[in-house]
Design a protein around this motif. Sequence first.
Motif, mmCIF file in Angstrom:
data_model
loop_
_atom_site.group_PDB
_atom_site.id
_atom_site.type_symbol
_atom_site.label_atom_id
_atom_site.label_comp_id
_atom_site.label_asym_id
_atom_site.label_seq_id
_atom_site.Cartn_x
_atom_site.Cartn_y
_atom_site.Cartn_z
ATOM 1 N N LEU A 288 0.649 -1.035 -0.010
ATOM 2 C CA LEU A 288 0.229 -0.068 0.018
ATOM 3 C C LEU A 288 0.995 1.629 -0.299
ATOM 4 C CD1 LEU A 288 -3.129 1.183 0.376
ATOM 5 C CD2 LEU A 288 -2.696 1.027 2.861
ATOM 6 N N ARG A 289 0.994 1.800 -1.080
ATOM 7 C CA ARG A 289 2.590 2.693 -1.151
ATOM 8 C C ARG A 289 2.203 3.878 -0.900
ATOM 9 N NH1 ARG A 289 4.407 1.674 -6.815
ATOM 10 N NH2 ARG A 289 4.835 3.956 -6.460
ATOM 11 N N ARG A 290 2.985 5.023 0.263
ATOM 12 C CA ARG A 290 2.322 5.770 0.591
ATOM 13 C C ARG A 290 1.737 7.082 -0.467
ATOM 14 N NH1 ARG A 290 5.972 8.042 4.865
ATOM 15 N NH2 ARG A 290 6.912 9.937 3.762
ATOM 16 N N GLN A 291 2.066 7.112 -1.734
ATOM 17 C CA GLN A 291 1.077 7.736 -2.633
ATOM 18 C C GLN A 291 -0.473 7.678 -3.026
ATOM 19 O OE1 GLN A 291 3.802 6.108 -3.264
ATOM 20 N NE2 GLN A 291 5.327 6.953 -4.911
ATOM 21 N N LEU A 292 -0.934 6.190 -1.787
ATOM 22 C CA LEU A 292 -1.798 6.017 -2.373
ATOM 23 C C LEU A 292 -2.976 6.444 -0.716
ATOM 24 C CD1 LEU A 292 -1.301 2.289 -3.487
ATOM 25 C CD2 LEU A 292 -2.734 4.385 -4.465
ATOM 26 N N THR A 293 -2.258 7.759 -0.338
ATOM 27 C CA THR A 293 -3.199 8.944 0.234
ATOM 28 C C THR A 293 -4.195 9.036 -0.908
ATOM 29 O OG1 THR A 293 -1.387 9.273 2.116
ATOM 30 C CG2 THR A 293 -3.055 10.346 1.793
ATOM 31 N N GLY A 294 -5.443 9.692 0.109
ATOM 32 C CA GLY A 294 -6.620 9.732 -0.738
ATOM 33 C C GLY A 294 -7.527 8.498 -1.526
ATOM 34 N N GLN A 295 -6.995 6.644 -1.338
ATOM 35 C CA GLN A 295 -7.369 6.568 -2.047
ATOM 36 C C GLN A 295 -8.491 5.598 -1.308
ATOM 37 O OE1 GLN A 295 -7.021 4.937 -5.739
ATOM 38 N NE2 GLN A 295 -8.867 3.719 -4.543
ATOM 39 N N GLN A 296 -9.217 5.293 -2.406
ATOM 40 C CA GLN A 296 -10.859 5.025 -1.224
ATOM 41 C C GLN A 296 -10.712 3.122 -0.776
ATOM 42 O OE1 GLN A 296 -14.345 7.331 -3.874
ATOM 43 N NE2 GLN A 296 -14.104 8.115 -2.412
ATOM 44 N N VAL A 297 -11.472 3.136 0.380
ATOM 45 C CA VAL A 297 -10.974 1.701 0.414
ATOM 46 C C VAL A 297 -13.215 1.242 0.973
ATOM 47 C CG1 VAL A 297 -9.022 1.749 1.793
ATOM 48 C CG2 VAL A 297 -11.704 1.894 3.193
ATOM 49 N N SER A 302 -20.288 1.010 0.532
ATOM 50 C CA SER A 302 -19.531 2.428 1.661
ATOM 51 C C SER A 302 -17.979 3.045 0.888
ATOM 52 C CB SER A 302 -20.474 3.276 2.118
ATOM 53 O OG SER A 302 -21.882 3.597 2.650
ATOM 54 N N LYS A 303 -17.874 4.001 0.947
ATOM 55 C CA LYS A 303 -16.603 4.291 0.381
ATOM 56 C C LYS A 303 -15.850 5.461 1.311
ATOM 57 C CE LYS A 303 -15.810 2.734 -4.409
ATOM 58 N NZ LYS A 303 -15.840 3.250 -6.203
ATOM 59 N N TYR A 304 -14.700 4.870 1.799
ATOM 60 C CA TYR A 304 -14.034 5.859 2.639
ATOM 61 C C TYR A 304 -12.406 6.391 2.175
ATOM 62 C CZ TYR A 304 -17.837 4.669 5.529
ATOM 63 O OH TYR A 304 -19.723 4.437 5.791
ATOM 64 N N PRO A 305 -11.912 7.766 2.607
ATOM 65 C CA PRO A 305 -10.883 8.065 1.678
ATOM 66 C C PRO A 305 -9.642 7.271 3.279
ATOM 67 C CG PRO A 305 -11.693 9.402 2.533
ATOM 68 C CD PRO A 305 -13.075 8.834 2.714
ATOM 69 N N ILE A 306 -8.320 6.948 2.558
ATOM 70 C CA ILE A 306 -7.580 7.463 3.361
ATOM 71 C C ILE A 306 -6.638 8.577 3.759
ATOM 72 C CG2 ILE A 306 -4.492 6.371 3.233
ATOM 73 C CD1 ILE A 306 -6.075 3.756 1.374
ATOM 74 N N ILE A 307 -6.540 8.736 4.997
ATOM 75 C CA ILE A 307 -6.225 9.994 5.458
ATOM 76 C C ILE A 307 -5.043 9.539 6.418
ATOM 77 C CG2 ILE A 307 -8.755 11.318 5.575
ATOM 78 C CD1 ILE A 307 -8.512 10.496 8.118
ATOM 79 N N GLY A 308 -3.869 10.942 6.341
ATOM 80 C CA GLY A 308 -2.708 11.117 6.754
ATOM 81 C C GLY A 308 -1.820 10.557 6.162
#
Length: 370
Positions: A288-297, A302-308
């Motif tokens: 799960l690369r660090r650049q994937l911040t903001g990618q949803q799960v 329902s979809k939720y974003p990765i934060i931080g």
Amino acid sequence: MMTSYRPTRMSISRSAIVQNIQNIKRYYEEQNRPIRHFFAVVKANGYGHGMEEVVRASESEVNYFAVATVDEALRLRKMTKLPILVLGPSPVESIPEAVTHQITLTVPSVEWLVEAENQYPREPLILHMKLNTGMNRIGLQTGEEIERAFQLLRNTAYEIEGVFTHFARADEEERSWTDEQVRIFEELLQYFPERPSIVHVSNSAATLRFPEYVYDGVRYGISLYGLPPSPYVETILPIRLIKAMTLTTEVAKITKVPSQSQISYGGTYETKKLEYVATLPIGYADGLRRQLTGQQVIIKGSKYPIIGTICMDQCMILVNENISVGEIVTLIGIDKGEEISVNDWSNSLNTINYEVCTSFSARISRELSQ
């Protein structure tokens, strides 16, 4: 599959892999060009899907496996009795073990054959000769080199079972480069004293696009796993590709975080109000690369974003009060009609789906599902 107490898991669909193979076989039969030798390419731990799981799913549908290295082939030999081709260059010192375990090696150059003939001429080694028609990576590229190779082979117990090349741009809309590689391949074949029993040129892209280049078989890699070789090829698929991978984890903790609080390393996310933050046990050491911040799960459809900042072993997502510890989180796959695909990740990372899949680490538990 090894025992795992970590809820971060990858499920590989047996039926998806089987259907991906059967669909392309059926398509070729409809074109009156049946595939005689179907190479399932399972290098790089089955393109990150898990070599063992992929072999178990595909073994009854194929008649050859292909990998990149001798080490991969030796691991694979413990799982199957089918022939195994090492596509890349192998150390000459590996020849005795390749013979012992019935592993087929690739001739990458004349120089490799000179060294092999000097060291192990009496080993009954099975070989496929690689021809360089434009990829310019490995392979013999002139008629003189091919003639020299066959002179060397007279002094050995080696058998040239196959010959192949690799396309550099078969996944692009413009096909002239691929057609030119085939022309060069045909020209170089004229220097063979006799045609080998297995002639193969097509990777996944060419298999999906050019049935006329089937020869004696195809090497099916990324599309074995239900993924298109490129965005262009995805628009012209002649068959349905079924994604084999589902990646899930579970919510490990829910934290109520006050307004104006910072999340994770570097404080790259700051809460705007009282927010619910869920911690997931997956991080960049898992792929799960660090650049994937903001990618949803996806949780419960329902979809939720990765934060931080994504951590080595964990990450955080922004949720609501309806999410609880232990909820299943889908990172790649479908949940209640919502989907996140490998291509979603590759688009976010500005890379290709091959790189995303092969970046998943061994510590993610793989399991074969129906």
